[in-house]
Design a protein around this motif. Structure first.
Motif, PDB file in Angstrom:
ATOM      1  N   GLU A 290       0.834  -1.209   0.000  1.00  0.00           N
ATOM      2  CA  GLU A 290       0.000   0.000   0.000  1.00  0.00           C
ATOM      3  C   GLU A 290       0.863   1.252   0.000  1.00  0.00           C
ATOM      4  O   GLU A 290       0.613   2.203  -0.756  1.00  0.00           O
ATOM      5  CB  GLU A 290      -0.912  -0.004   1.222  1.00  0.00           C
ATOM      6  CG  GLU A 290      -1.848   1.196   1.276  1.00  0.00           C
ATOM      7  CD  GLU A 290      -2.765   1.169   2.489  1.00  0.00           C
ATOM      8  OE1 GLU A 290      -3.353   2.224   2.806  1.00  0.00           O
ATOM      9  OE2 GLU A 290      -2.880   0.104   3.139  1.00  0.00           O
ATOM     10  N   ASN A 291       1.908   1.264   0.826  1.00  0.00           N
ATOM     11  CA  ASN A 291       2.797   2.434   0.877  1.00  0.00           C
ATOM     12  C   ASN A 291       3.501   2.660  -0.457  1.00  0.00           C
ATOM     13  O   ASN A 291       3.603   3.792  -0.942  1.00  0.00           O
ATOM     14  CB  ASN A 291       3.835   2.255   1.980  1.00  0.00           C
ATOM     15  CG  ASN A 291       3.255   2.453   3.365  1.00  0.00           C
ATOM     16  OD1 ASN A 291       2.278   3.172   3.541  1.00  0.00           O
ATOM     17  ND2 ASN A 291       3.844   1.807   4.361  1.00  0.00           N
ATOM     18  N   LEU A 292       4.015   1.573  -1.061  1.00  0.00           N
ATOM     19  CA  LEU A 292       4.741   1.701  -2.322  1.00  0.00           C
ATOM     20  C   LEU A 292       3.819   2.132  -3.462  1.00  0.00           C
ATOM     21  O   LEU A 292       4.197   2.948  -4.312  1.00  0.00           O
ATOM     22  CB  LEU A 292       5.423   0.370  -2.670  1.00  0.00           C
ATOM     23  CG  LEU A 292       6.577  -0.045  -1.755  1.00  0.00           C
ATOM     24  CD1 LEU A 292       7.099  -1.420  -2.140  1.00  0.00           C
ATOM     25  CD2 LEU A 292       7.721   0.971  -1.808  1.00  0.00           C
ATOM     26  N   LYS A 322       7.134  -0.800 -10.630  1.00  0.00           N
ATOM     27  CA  LYS A 322       7.653   0.222 -11.537  1.00  0.00           C
ATOM     28  C   LYS A 322       6.575   1.248 -11.854  1.00  0.00           C
ATOM     29  O   LYS A 322       5.457   0.893 -12.209  1.00  0.00           O
ATOM     30  CB  LYS A 322       8.134  -0.448 -12.830  1.00  0.00           C
ATOM     31  CG  LYS A 322       8.753   0.499 -13.838  1.00  0.00           C
ATOM     32  CD  LYS A 322       9.230  -0.271 -15.052  1.00  0.00           C
ATOM     33  CE  LYS A 322       9.878   0.671 -16.079  1.00  0.00           C
ATOM     34  NZ  LYS A 322      10.345  -0.071 -17.275  1.00  0.00           N
ATOM     35  N   ASP A 323       6.918   2.526 -11.713  1.00  0.00           N
ATOM     36  CA  ASP A 323       5.971   3.588 -12.042  1.00  0.00           C
ATOM     37  C   ASP A 323       6.548   4.480 -13.135  1.00  0.00           C
ATOM     38  O   ASP A 323       7.708   4.350 -13.520  1.00  0.00           O
ATOM     39  CB  ASP A 323       5.625   4.414 -10.798  1.00  0.00           C
ATOM     40  CG  ASP A 323       6.815   5.159 -10.225  1.00  0.00           C
ATOM     41  OD1 ASP A 323       7.480   5.919 -10.960  1.00  0.00           O
ATOM     42  OD2 ASP A 323       7.122   4.979  -9.017  1.00  0.00           O
ATOM     43  N   THR A 324       5.725   5.378 -13.651  1.00  0.00           N
ATOM     44  CA  THR A 324       6.161   6.334 -14.680  1.00  0.00           C
ATOM     45  C   THR A 324       6.130   7.749 -14.116  1.00  0.00           C
ATOM     46  O   THR A 324       5.673   8.689 -14.771  1.00  0.00           O
ATOM     47  CB  THR A 324       5.248   6.243 -15.924  1.00  0.00           C
ATOM     48  OG1 THR A 324       3.878   6.448 -15.510  1.00  0.00           O
ATOM     49  CG2 THR A 324       5.367   4.887 -16.586  1.00  0.00           C
ATOM     50  N   VAL A 369      15.783   0.797  -4.001  1.00  0.00           N
ATOM     51  CA  VAL A 369      15.497   1.367  -5.321  1.00  0.00           C
ATOM     52  C   VAL A 369      16.352   0.626  -6.337  1.00  0.00           C
ATOM     53  O   VAL A 369      17.578   0.724  -6.325  1.00  0.00           O
ATOM     54  CB  VAL A 369      15.797   2.874  -5.360  1.00  0.00           C
ATOM     55  CG1 VAL A 369      15.508   3.438  -6.751  1.00  0.00           C
ATOM     56  CG2 VAL A 369      14.987   3.624  -4.316  1.00  0.00           C
ATOM     57  N   LYS A 370      15.699  -0.114  -7.220  1.00  0.00           N
ATOM     58  CA  LYS A 370      16.444  -0.878  -8.229  1.00  0.00           C
ATOM     59  C   LYS A 370      17.016   0.055  -9.286  1.00  0.00           C
ATOM     60  O   LYS A 370      18.188  -0.025  -9.647  1.00  0.00           O
ATOM     61  CB  LYS A 370      15.532  -1.923  -8.865  1.00  0.00           C
ATOM     62  CG  LYS A 370      16.228  -2.744  -9.936  1.00  0.00           C
ATOM     63  CD  LYS A 370      15.235  -3.590 -10.713  1.00  0.00           C
ATOM     64  CE  LYS A 370      15.925  -4.300 -11.874  1.00  0.00           C
ATOM     65  NZ  LYS A 370      14.955  -5.004 -12.741  1.00  0.00           N
ATOM     66  N   THR A 379      11.767   2.200 -10.141  1.00  0.00           N
ATOM     67  CA  THR A 379      11.436   0.806  -9.847  1.00  0.00           C
ATOM     68  C   THR A 379      11.945   0.462  -8.451  1.00  0.00           C
ATOM     69  O   THR A 379      13.153   0.558  -8.189  1.00  0.00           O
ATOM     70  CB  THR A 379      12.065  -0.152 -10.871  1.00  0.00           C
ATOM     71  OG1 THR A 379      11.586   0.174 -12.175  1.00  0.00           O
ATOM     72  CG2 THR A 379      11.690  -1.596 -10.557  1.00  0.00           C
ATOM     73  N   PHE A 380      11.038   0.087  -7.549  1.00  0.00           N
ATOM     74  CA  PHE A 380      11.396  -0.424  -6.236  1.00  0.00           C
ATOM     75  C   PHE A 380      11.407  -1.947  -6.293  1.00  0.00           C
ATOM     76  O   PHE A 380      10.519  -2.553  -6.914  1.00  0.00           O
ATOM     77  CB  PHE A 380      10.388   0.038  -5.174  1.00  0.00           C
ATOM     78  CG  PHE A 380      10.542   1.471  -4.762  1.00  0.00           C
ATOM     79  CD1 PHE A 380      11.370   1.821  -3.707  1.00  0.00           C
ATOM     80  CD2 PHE A 380       9.852   2.474  -5.436  1.00  0.00           C
ATOM     81  CE1 PHE A 380      11.515   3.147  -3.327  1.00  0.00           C
ATOM     82  CE2 PHE A 380       9.996   3.798  -5.066  1.00  0.00           C
ATOM     83  CZ  PHE A 380      10.824   4.139  -4.012  1.00  0.00           C
TER      84      PHE A 380
END
Length: 389
Positions: A290-292, A322-324, A369-370, A379-380
Motif C-alpha cells: 500500500e505504501n509503495l 515500476k511507475d512512470t 530502489v532498483k 522501480t522499487f
C-alpha cells in the motif's frame, strides 16, 4: 529535506577536518624528522672530523675532548670502513649479535650504503675511510609516528561512528515500536465503539437505508481493524507463512485502484502457470504494498502506469514495482528510506522508512530502489525468502 542535506554537509565537514588534522600531523612530523636528520648528519660529520684530527694529532695534543665527542653519540648507528669495505669499527649496533653472527655487520653495512651517502675521512691522497650511518631509533619512530597516530584516530572514529549509529538505530526502533503500540491502543477503543454502533444501526435502520449506508460503514470499520492489526504487529515477531504473492498483490492493487483516478493503469506480470510463494505476514506485506503503490501514485500526480513484476530465482521471490513518475536522483536512493524524508509539502516522510523496516526487520527480506530515471519513473524491488530456513 534540509535536515538530511545539513547532515550530509556535517559529515563532509568532519571528514575534511579529520583529513586536515592528519595532513598537518604528517607534515609537522616530517618537518621535525628532517630537522633531526640534519642534526644527526652534522653529528656524523663532526665525528668524521674528529677521526681525521685523531689521525694527524701530535703526541702532546690533548685528545680527551675528541673522545668525548665520539662517545657522546649514543643514538646514531654507524660503521667505520676503509676504501675496500673492510669494517674497522662500529657504534650503536647490536654488539652481541655482531659477535655471534658473522655476516650481520656486513649486511648492516650494505643497508647503510643503500640508504645514505657515506661521509669521507681523507687522511691523504692515497688513504681515506668512510663513515656509514643510518637513522637513529628515535628518528625512525618519528617518521612512522604520524601514520600510526592517524591510523589509531581513524580506527577510533570508525568504531565510535558504528557504535553511535547502532545506538541511534536501537533508539529509533524503540521509538517506532512505542509509537506503533500506542497508536494501536488508541485506535482500539473508538474502533470497538464504532463496531458496536454498526451492530446497533443494523438492528434499527430500515432495509433501504441499511443497504445504502451500512456496507460502506462496515468497510471503513474493517479498514480501521486492518490498520490497528498492522500497528499491533510492530515490535513483536510476526508469524510468517507461505503465501501466494500474486493473490496478495492483486488484492492490494484492487483496493488501490478503486481509490486512484481513472488515469492510472495497473498491471501485474507473472509467468504463466507460475505459483510464486513467499514467507510473509499478510497484514505487514499488504502495508508495504500500500505504501509503495501510494508513493507511486504521488510520484505520477494521479496519471500514468504502474507495472508490478513477480519473479523467482528458486531461492528468493522478487517483486518489482515500476511507475512512470518523476524519478529519483541516484544520490537519493538511500535517503528516501530515512524517516522524515519527503518531497511532498504535506508529507510525513514515514511510508518508505516504515516499509523498509517491515521488509528487512520483520519479513527478513530486502527493499531498495532498483533503478530510476528522472522524468521517466522509478522501480522499487522487494526480495523475500521463498521457503522456510
Amino acid at each position: 529535506m534540509n535536515i538530511y542535506r545539513q547532515t550530509q554537509y556535517w559529515k563532509i565537514l568532519l571528514i575534511g577536518l579529520l583529513t586536515l588534522i592528519v595532513i598537518a600531523t604528517i607534515l609537522y612530523s616530517n618537518y621535525l624528522a628532517e630537522k633531526l636528520a640534519g642534526e644527526e648528519q652534522k653529528k656524523i660529520e663532526l665525528i668524521a672530523n674528529v677521526y681525521k684530527k685523531l689521525n694527524s694529532a701530535s703526541d702532546n695534543l690533548d685528545i680527551s675532548f675528541m673522545f668525548e665527542i665520539i662517545s657522546s653519540n649514543t643514538t646514531v648507528p654507524l660503521i667505520l670502513a676503509d676504501e675496500k669495505g673492510k669494517i674497522l669499527g662500529f657504534k650503536n649496533i647490536d654488539s652481541v649479535r655482531a659477535q655471534t653472527d658473522k655476516i650481520y655487520l656486513q649486511n648492516t653495512l650494505e643497508e647503510m650504503k643503500k640508504k645514505k651517502e657515506p661521509i669521507q675521512i681523507v687522511f691523504s691522497e692515497n688513504s681515506k675511510n668512510f663513515i656509514y650511518y643510518n637513522d637513529s631509533y628515535l628518528l625512525s619512530q618519528l617518521i612512522y609516528f604520524p601514520y600510526i597516530q592517524s591510523s589509531i584516530i581513524v580506527i577510533f572514529l570508525i568504531i565510535a561512528y558504528f557504535a553511535f549509529s547502532s545506538a541511534r538505530r536501537a533508539e529509533q526502533n524503540r521509538v517506532w515500536v512505542g509509537m506503533a503500540k500506542e497508536t494501536a491502543h488508541q485506535l482500539g477503543t473508538p474502533l470497538s465503539s464504532l463496531s458496536a454502533w454498526g451492530d446497533y444501526l443494523e438492528n434499527i435502520l430500515p432495509e433501504n437505508i441499511k443497504e445504502k449506508f451500512l456496507p460502506e460503514l462496515t468497510k471503513d470499520i474493517q479498514r480501521l481493524e486492518t490498520i490497528t492489526n498492522r500497528f499491533s504487529k510492530i515490535g513483536s515477531q510476526p508469524v510468517l507463512s507461505e503465501e501466494n504473492l500474486y493473490t496478495e498483490i492483486e488484492t492490494m492493487v484492487d483496493y488501490i485502484r478503486k481509490r486512484a483516478s481513472g488515469k492510472v493503469d495497473f498491471n501485474i506480470h507473472q509467468s504463466e502457470g507460475a505459483n510464486i510463494r513467499a514467507l510473509i505476514s499478510v497484514p505487514l506485506f499488504g502495508w508495504v504494498l500500500e505504501n509503495l503503490l501510494k508513493n507511486a501514485l504521488d510520484a505520477m500526480d494521479g496519471k500514468g502506469k504502474i507495472d508490478i513484476y513477480i519473479s523467482s530465482n528458486h531461492v528468493h521471490a522478487i517483486v518489482d514495482i515500476k511507475d512512470t513518475g518523476k524519478g529519483i536522483h541516484s544520490s537519493k536512493f538511500k535517503t528516501v528510506f530515512k524517516p522524515g524524508y519527503s518531497t511532498k509539502q504535506r508529507g510525513w516522510g514515514l511510508g518508505l522508512s516504515l516499509s523498509k523496516r517491515i521488509i528487512e526487520n520483520y519479513l527478513k527480506g530486502k527493499l531498495f530502489v532498483k533503478e530510476s530515471v528522472i522524468g521517466k519513473g522509478t522501480t522499487f524491488r522487494i526480495i523475500l525468502d521463498e521457503k522456510k530456513q
